[in-house]
Design an enzyme around this catalytic site. Sequence first.
Site, PDB file in Angstrom:
ATOM      1  CG  ASP A  25      -1.939   1.135   1.062  1.00 55.56           C
ATOM      2  OD1 ASP A  25      -2.346   1.487  -0.029  1.00 55.56           O
ATOM      3  OD2 ASP A  25      -2.533   1.256   2.190  1.00 55.56           O
ATOM      4  CG  ASN A  27       2.276   1.252  -4.838  1.00 57.24           C
ATOM      5  OD1 ASN A  27       3.017   1.064  -4.148  1.00 57.24           O
ATOM      6  ND2 ASN A  27       1.491   0.263  -5.707  1.00 57.24           N
ATOM      7  NE  ARG A  29      -1.540   6.839   0.834  1.00 59.30           N
ATOM      8  CZ  ARG A  29      -1.559   6.018   2.052  1.00 59.30           C
ATOM      9  NH1 ARG A  29      -1.342   6.256   3.119  1.00 59.30           N
ATOM     10  NH2 ARG A  29      -1.682   4.610   1.862  1.00 59.30           N
ATOM     11  CG  HIS A  42      -0.120   1.368  -8.907  1.00 59.30           C
ATOM     12  ND1 HIS A  42      -0.363   1.144  -8.019  1.00 59.30           N
ATOM     13  CD2 HIS A  42      -1.039   2.186  -9.626  1.00 59.30           C
ATOM     14  CE1 HIS A  42      -1.381   1.590  -7.717  1.00 59.30           C
ATOM     15  NE2 HIS A  42      -1.943   2.241  -8.483  1.00 59.30           N
ATOM     16  CG  ASN A  73      -7.598  -2.405  -5.769  1.00 56.34           C
ATOM     17  OD1 ASN A  73      -6.807  -3.379  -5.447  1.00 56.34           O
ATOM     18  ND2 ASN A  73      -7.944  -1.589  -4.972  1.00 56.34           N
ATOM     19  NE  ARG A  76      -7.526   1.717  -5.970  1.00 57.40           N
ATOM     20  CZ  ARG A  76      -6.260   1.844  -5.209  1.00 57.40           C
ATOM     21  NH1 ARG A  76      -5.186   2.206  -5.944  1.00 57.40           N
ATOM     22  NH2 ARG A  76      -6.342   1.476  -4.083  1.00 57.40           N
ATOM     23  NE  ARG A 193      -2.990  -1.472   4.529  1.00 58.14           N
ATOM     24  CZ  ARG A 193      -4.485  -1.374   4.142  1.00 58.14           C
ATOM     25  NH1 ARG A 193      -5.252  -2.150   4.642  1.00 58.14           N
ATOM     26  NH2 ARG A 193      -4.598  -0.707   3.173  1.00 58.14           N
TER      27      ARG A 193
END
Length: 244
Positions: A25, A27, A29, A42, A73, A76, A193
Amino acid sequence: MLFSKKQKKTRETYHVPTHIAIIMDGNGRWAKKRNLPRSAGHAVGCDVFERIATYCRDLGVKYLTVYAFSTENWKRSQEEVLAIMNLLRKYLDDAVNTMEKKQIRLRFFGDMSRLDADLQEKVRQAEEISSRYTGFQANICLNYGGRDEIIRAARQAASKCMAGEWTLDDITESSMAELMDSAYIPDPELIIRPSGEVRTSNFLLWQSAYSEYYFTDVLWPDFSPKDLDKAITAYNGRSRRFGG
Ligand code: FPP
């Protein structure tokens, strides 16, 4: 691989988990901070996955499971979904060509039926070609949701009962575990995470019953082998009682 002093210490001092799982998690930001499109985050995230998978293999981890694309997802933007799918395409093409060198077995968790036909075929090929490598396995979760996985397993169990193959007594923790995408793979001891979010987000709901969680503020594209060492060190300080 040459290990740094710290990495040697990780191998020699600590119990290295057999199975580590990671929610990759942060990517988006990471890209935003640099005024880059989310897809750039990504792309770096994909390179970091490769680096961390290689590091896990060299440390003696047997299984690494990563959350690459969830059942949620798809919500998105079309542009972002396409960018992730194209990254996977490229990753799979490269993986097939470099498998011999890397000796990594690839498996995919999730419902592949929603992926484009060419991607499904690449997934199938990668699984088939890499099935001979037994030392280290990377499980990539694609169109994966923990609830969806449990529903798919429950449907299989129900159809076995309806066909007279199973009775209700055949539905047990171990028989259900064999119907999960993770069949015959031990549950992850450690789930990491990054990015500062502190929730499970539908990841490995069945398998995480007794997993230890490790949360860090580092964004996934910045996650390094040193961060993995920190997670393993923290895991070694936990007392695992499995409810006992
Ligand atoms: C979460 O960060 C990341 C994703 C939804 C996609 C992860 C995909 C990759 C790293 C590429 C996968 C490729 C392979 C082969 C493993 P986010 O976008 O939710 O970040 P944010 O919370 O900062 O917006």
